[in-house]
Design an enzyme around this catalytic site. Sequence first.
Site, PDB file in Angstrom:
ATOM      1  N   ASP A 104     -11.719   7.859   8.920  1.00  0.00           N
ATOM      2  CA  ASP A 104     -10.696   8.629   9.618  1.00  0.00           C
ATOM      3  C   ASP A 104     -11.019   8.794  11.104  1.00  0.00           C
ATOM      4  OD1 ASP A 104      -8.369  10.057   9.644  1.00  0.00           O
ATOM      5  OD2 ASP A 104      -9.002  11.498   8.116  1.00  0.00           O
ATOM      6  N   CYS A 112      -8.100  16.204   8.506  1.00  0.00           N
ATOM      7  CA  CYS A 112      -7.543  16.650   9.778  1.00  0.00           C
ATOM      8  C   CYS A 112      -7.905  18.091  10.165  1.00  0.00           C
ATOM      9  CB  CYS A 112      -6.047  16.391   9.871  1.00  0.00           C
ATOM     10  SG  CYS A 112      -5.129  16.490   8.341  1.00  0.00           S
ATOM     11  N   GLN A 125     -12.516   8.211   3.650  1.00  0.00           N
ATOM     12  CA  GLN A 125     -11.578   7.699   4.637  1.00  0.00           C
ATOM     13  C   GLN A 125     -12.335   7.414   5.925  1.00  0.00           C
ATOM     14  OE1 GLN A 125      -8.660  10.961   4.580  1.00  0.00           O
ATOM     15  NE2 GLN A 125      -7.166   9.414   3.975  1.00  0.00           N
ATOM     16  N   LYS A 146       4.676   7.897  10.437  1.00  0.00           N
ATOM     17  CA  LYS A 146       3.484   7.034  10.436  1.00  0.00           C
ATOM     18  C   LYS A 146       3.822   5.553  10.462  1.00  0.00           C
ATOM     19  CE  LYS A 146       3.071   7.165   5.396  1.00  0.00           C
ATOM     20  NZ  LYS A 146       2.169   7.135   4.261  1.00  0.00           N
ATOM     21  N   HIS A 151      -3.529  10.818  13.745  1.00  0.00           N
ATOM     22  CA  HIS A 151      -4.432  10.651  12.604  1.00  0.00           C
ATOM     23  C   HIS A 151      -4.409   9.158  12.320  1.00  0.00           C
ATOM     24  CE1 HIS A 151      -3.389  14.902  11.032  1.00  0.00           C
ATOM     25  NE2 HIS A 151      -2.539  14.681  12.003  1.00  0.00           N
ATOM     26  N   HIS A 169      -9.311  11.416  14.496  1.00  0.00           N
ATOM     27  CA  HIS A 169      -8.244  12.232  15.045  1.00  0.00           C
ATOM     28  C   HIS A 169      -8.333  12.161  16.556  1.00  0.00           C
ATOM     29  CE1 HIS A 169      -8.735  13.633  10.915  1.00  0.00           C
ATOM     30  NE2 HIS A 169      -7.426  13.576  10.960  1.00  0.00           N
ATOM     31  N   ARG A 190      -8.657  14.197  -4.138  1.00  0.00           N
ATOM     32  CA  ARG A 190      -7.247  14.469  -4.407  1.00  0.00           C
ATOM     33  C   ARG A 190      -7.014  14.419  -5.906  1.00  0.00           C
ATOM     34  NH1 ARG A 190      -4.304  10.781   0.293  1.00  0.00           N
ATOM     35  NH2 ARG A 190      -5.420  11.761   2.013  1.00  0.00           N
TER      36      ARG A 190
END
Length: 586
Positions: free
Chosen positions: A334, A285, A332, A415, A461, A336, A314
Amino acid sequence: MKVIYNDGKTGECPKEEELHVIRHTAAHVLAQAVKRLYPHAAFGYGPATEKGFYYDIDLGDTKLSDSDLAAIEQEMREIVKANLPIKPFILSRDDAVKLMTERNEPYKIEHIRDLDENEPLSFFEQGEYIDMCTGPHLTYTKTLKAFKITGLSGAYWKNDSKNKMLTRINGTAFSTGKELEDFLKLQEEAERRDHRKIGKEMNLFMFSDEGPGFPFFLPNGMIIKNALIDYWHELHTRSGYQEIATPLIMNRRLWETSGHWDHYKDNMYATRIDDEDYCIKPMNCPGGVMVFANEPHSYRELPMRLAELGVVHRHELKGTLHGLFRVRCFTQDDAHIFMRKSQITEEIAGVIRLINEVYTKFGFEYALELSTRPENSMGSDEDWEAATYGLKHALDQLNLPYTINEGDGAFYGPKIDFHLKDCLGRTWQCGTIQLDFQMPINFDLSYVDENDDRQRPIMIHRVCFGSIERFIGILTEHFAGRFPVWLAPLQAKVLLVSKKSENYAQEITTMLKDAKIRCELDNRNEKIGYMIRQAQYTERVPYMIIIGEKELEDHTVSIRTRDSQTVTMTPEEFLTKIKYEVENRV
RNA sequence: GCCGUCGUGGCUUAGCGGUAUAGCGGCUGAUUCGUAAUCAGCAGGCCGAGGGUUCAAUUCCCUCCGACGGCUCCA
């Protein structure tokens, strides 16, 4: 099925509760057996679960190992055989504490103290064993017919890692032996489909001691990953996303601004560059936010959908690592989305439609879960309420059923999670949509509205696959390695019956390769059965093309599928068929 | 990170205080054989790493690393 309630009355149990009662009673029988074999045992919780039951037990210095389980199960059978009546009784709070003190059950006493003052304290006894429990239970131990101890592990008292670790004995129970057998068969099937095993057999990915939790993708696995990414690009381009890529490592300052340093530090890898602290990104993000902040924006550009196949690292606890399902480095899919307040509902609906399309493609059903504000979070109550309402509103507008998971949101916003269900009925968390009012504040993001006023955008997200690594693991188990043609590392394999027809086999192979079909020729001096064995059961190739003298003469191909069906057609017919399947991703 | 189990050639595995099996796979040769394993030969292992006990350790003990089953956590 007859059961006995804590008021001493017996009655017919509703069908849907039977299994729960059986398993709960099994937990008591387990405890009784353990107490007989280990008189110093003190008992924690012993509930029925979705898959069976367990009992958490403090055994002091005694260490159980798997080899002790047989004796415990045997003792359980003795208790069942003795057919002890199961009888309830009620005690006052004081008497309950007294009884549990006498019986050396400190965890039960703590449990009593946790309960509401007004709650009636009921106990069930069978023979010499007494347990505090609301019931109901089976009436006699003999009615417990089908059970099995399935394992042993540690478990924290009250599921809190700050508490003492107790010994958990797991088991399962059913109303009939047949159901127990079916359950065990399903477990075996799950083992056969284990993506770690299939991944090794098919050479999809590997791990090394030099990087626990960091997967290596092998050429075959990379084909699957790239096929998924191609599909992903198509979908996102069509849905109005632009793609970006942001750095893996950025200055600690950025992570302090985003809030990750405060809320996510324990999971982040850090390094030093030129005497300054840097972090390896655990999320994408902040990168996306910086791209948005790179230049001023007009309301006309919103919603702005920035997609990123971001590689995140992570630091997960090593005990949690599990094949591709739980890793320390993953990609990911991902995105945004930066938007105006008025666009929230429509944007979320759009994301839900997109994720739905992806899961439907693979034949997954799924359930939705709305997670609300967690304890360790940032932002004002009003913003959290507005964000939570935004997600709820979108779900309600689309008329989608969902459950609420209190306190399980991200630290910057609530979420919606997608829990998808595979062919064995197991669920996996993959997609998620998070609504975020915080990050735009932290980075002071703005756009100019129609009145030339600066406005704060709102962020979504979201991921569809979630982690591509995890998604590949799930696909592997869902399909048992028999991937659809468009994903299969090898799409067709030409198997040669004898050298006499080698030229023809080579011709077919070349034709398919020229058409961009992933195809190989097996021209080894082996019997056809031997080649099929490897192609169908190890490599799991969707189409085996058997070429012998017969095919050469007729100018045909014999196509064998993974379900052992064989049909004969012309090479051109086969090419049309396989191309159609690849192009349409069937 | 915590509890428990485990760690032998690419894979699956036998074994045990005196440096090690077998099958699959690989390679070589023979076989040219039509839908789940043709035959023969060969190569391949500092028995996870380090330390200790012992005349001697893959085998016993300790530490570490990794894997597996759970717990906590999570995409």
